[in-house]
Structure formats: C-alpha cells, structure tokens
Design a protein around this motif. Structure first.
Motif, PDB file in Angstrom:
ATOM      1  N   ARG A 217      58.780  33.429  28.144  1.00  0.00           N
ATOM      2  CA  ARG A 217      58.502  34.191  29.360  1.00  0.00           C
ATOM      3  C   ARG A 217      57.227  33.731  30.050  1.00  0.00           C
ATOM      4  O   ARG A 217      56.848  34.262  31.095  1.00  0.00           O
ATOM      5  N   ASN A 218      56.555  32.755  29.484  1.00  0.00           N
ATOM      6  CA  ASN A 218      55.268  32.302  30.010  1.00  0.00           C
ATOM      7  C   ASN A 218      55.437  31.079  30.915  1.00  0.00           C
ATOM      8  O   ASN A 218      56.113  30.123  30.553  1.00  0.00           O
ATOM      9  N   VAL A 219      54.824  31.126  32.087  1.00  0.00           N
ATOM     10  CA  VAL A 219      54.856  29.996  33.015  1.00  0.00           C
ATOM     11  C   VAL A 219      53.809  28.979  32.575  1.00  0.00           C
ATOM     12  O   VAL A 219      52.630  29.305  32.439  1.00  0.00           O
ATOM     13  N   VAL A 220      54.240  27.739  32.349  1.00  0.00           N
ATOM     14  CA  VAL A 220      53.344  26.708  31.834  1.00  0.00           C
ATOM     15  C   VAL A 220      53.205  25.520  32.785  1.00  0.00           C
ATOM     16  O   VAL A 220      52.471  24.573  32.502  1.00  0.00           O
ATOM     17  N   GLY A 221      53.908  25.540  33.909  1.00  0.00           N
ATOM     18  CA  GLY A 221      53.827  24.432  34.852  1.00  0.00           C
ATOM     19  C   GLY A 221      54.780  24.644  36.005  1.00  0.00           C
ATOM     20  O   GLY A 221      55.322  25.739  36.196  1.00  0.00           O
TER      21      GLY A 221
END
Length: 203
Positions: free
Chosen positions: A187-191
């Motif tokens: 669920r985490n935006v990394v790029g």
C-alpha cells in the motif's frame, strides 16, 4: 482562487514520519506550483534530496496567477502591527465560510503563521502589507508591493530550488514530465512513472 492557502509544513511532517518507517534517499514531488516548490525546498532544507516533476514546460502553475496574497493568522507581520489574530479565529472564519472538512481547515489555519513566516525568513520575501478580505474577521492576507504576489512568492521558491539544482546533486527539476502511474510496494507509494519526450521514465 486568488488567495493562497497552503500547508506545506504539515505535509512535510507527515512525509518525515513516513520516511522514518520507509527510508528513502529521494523525495519525489509532483507539481511545480507553490505547494510543490514549498515541499521540495523543505526537503532540501532538512538535508534530503528531491526530484520535482511538472507536466508544463515551466514551473509555477496557477499559484503565479494569484493577485491577493497569502493568508496567515498569528504571523510576525501581524504581531508587529498589533493585529489580534489567532489560528482559532482563522479556523472559525473558515468554517463559517463553508469549509466542508473541519480537520483539514484546522491544519491549514494552525500552520498558516509558520508557513508565512518561513516564506519571509527563508526567501527574504516582502509580505509586509496585510489586508482584510471577504470572509475574514481580521486582516490576514499578506503580500508585498508587487502587483502579482502569487508570482513573486512562487518564483522566489523556484529560483532557490534552481540554485540548489545547479550547484549540488540534492535537487532535480524535470519539466514536460507527465506523471501517469504511482509505483507501490504493497500500500506504500515508492516511486512513479512519467512520460517525457515520448519516453517512459521510472523513478
């Protein structure tokens, strides 16, 4: 909207909390208006690296068109003029004006003084004129003597980030870059992925 109301400090604090959980050596900022430039400059100020992406051929966005000023309650400028304004009064005015999200209104208003003072102190901006505009019970719209305060404020932040980008590797500004996809790890935006000159670039 002629009046600029931004909350880049609260956004940055959230970003720092996220970075503590998901360490990264670069912060990607999408959009080169006042909010985006504020976020990017804050990242650099706190020792981070930032990549700012804007879909236009130049940064600035709608912020440069603002003609009234930027709102702040409890600023150094107000105190120097003995204006009895507070964040609570600002919140009350905002809710009375029809704000639909009280929690967001509170964040914007409570952080507004620090935001305005940061612009003055960090970028040597003249925001010494304070006016009372519609919907406000106190004079709190700050500007300088320039005709277009939005342009003056935003360009000052653009120039600062450009200097950092020219002299160091801590900032990059990419224009004509259309972000179309967020890259996620769970669920985490990394790029993100963006299009530029017909090519897809991944960051």
């Amino acid at each position: 909207q002629d009046i600029l109301v931004i909350s880049f400090l609260s956004s940055l604090w959230h970003l720092i909390d996220m970075a503590a959980v998901f360490p990264a050596n670069q912060v990607i900022v999408v959009g080169g208006g006042l909010a985006g430039m504020s976020a990017a400059n804050q990242v650099v100020e706190l020792g981070g690296r930032t990549l700012l992406l804007d879909k236009s051929s130049f940064c600035g966005g709608n912020s440069t068109k603002a003609t009234s000023g930027i709102n702040g309650a409890g600023t150094k400028t107000q105190k120097s003029k003995s204006i009895p304004d507070t964040a609570d009064i600002f919140v009350a005015d905002t809710l009375k004006g029809g704000a639909k999200k009280p929690e967001l209104a509170k964040v914007l208003c409570v952080n507004s003084a620090a935001d305005v003072d940061w612009l003055v102190d960090k970028f040597d901006l003249d925001l010494s004129l304070v006016a009372r505009l519609g919907g406000h019970s106190q004079p709190r719209t700050h500007r300088g003597k320039e005709r277009f305060p939005g342009m003056t404020i935003t360009y000052a932040l653009i120039q600062m980030l450009e200097k950092v980008a020219e002299k160091t590797h801590r900032a990059r500004i990419v224009t004509k870059a259309e972000v179309f996809k967020l890259l996620q790890n769970g669920r985490n935006v990394v790029g993100c992925e963006y299009r530029k000159a017909g090519k897809v670039v991944k960051e």
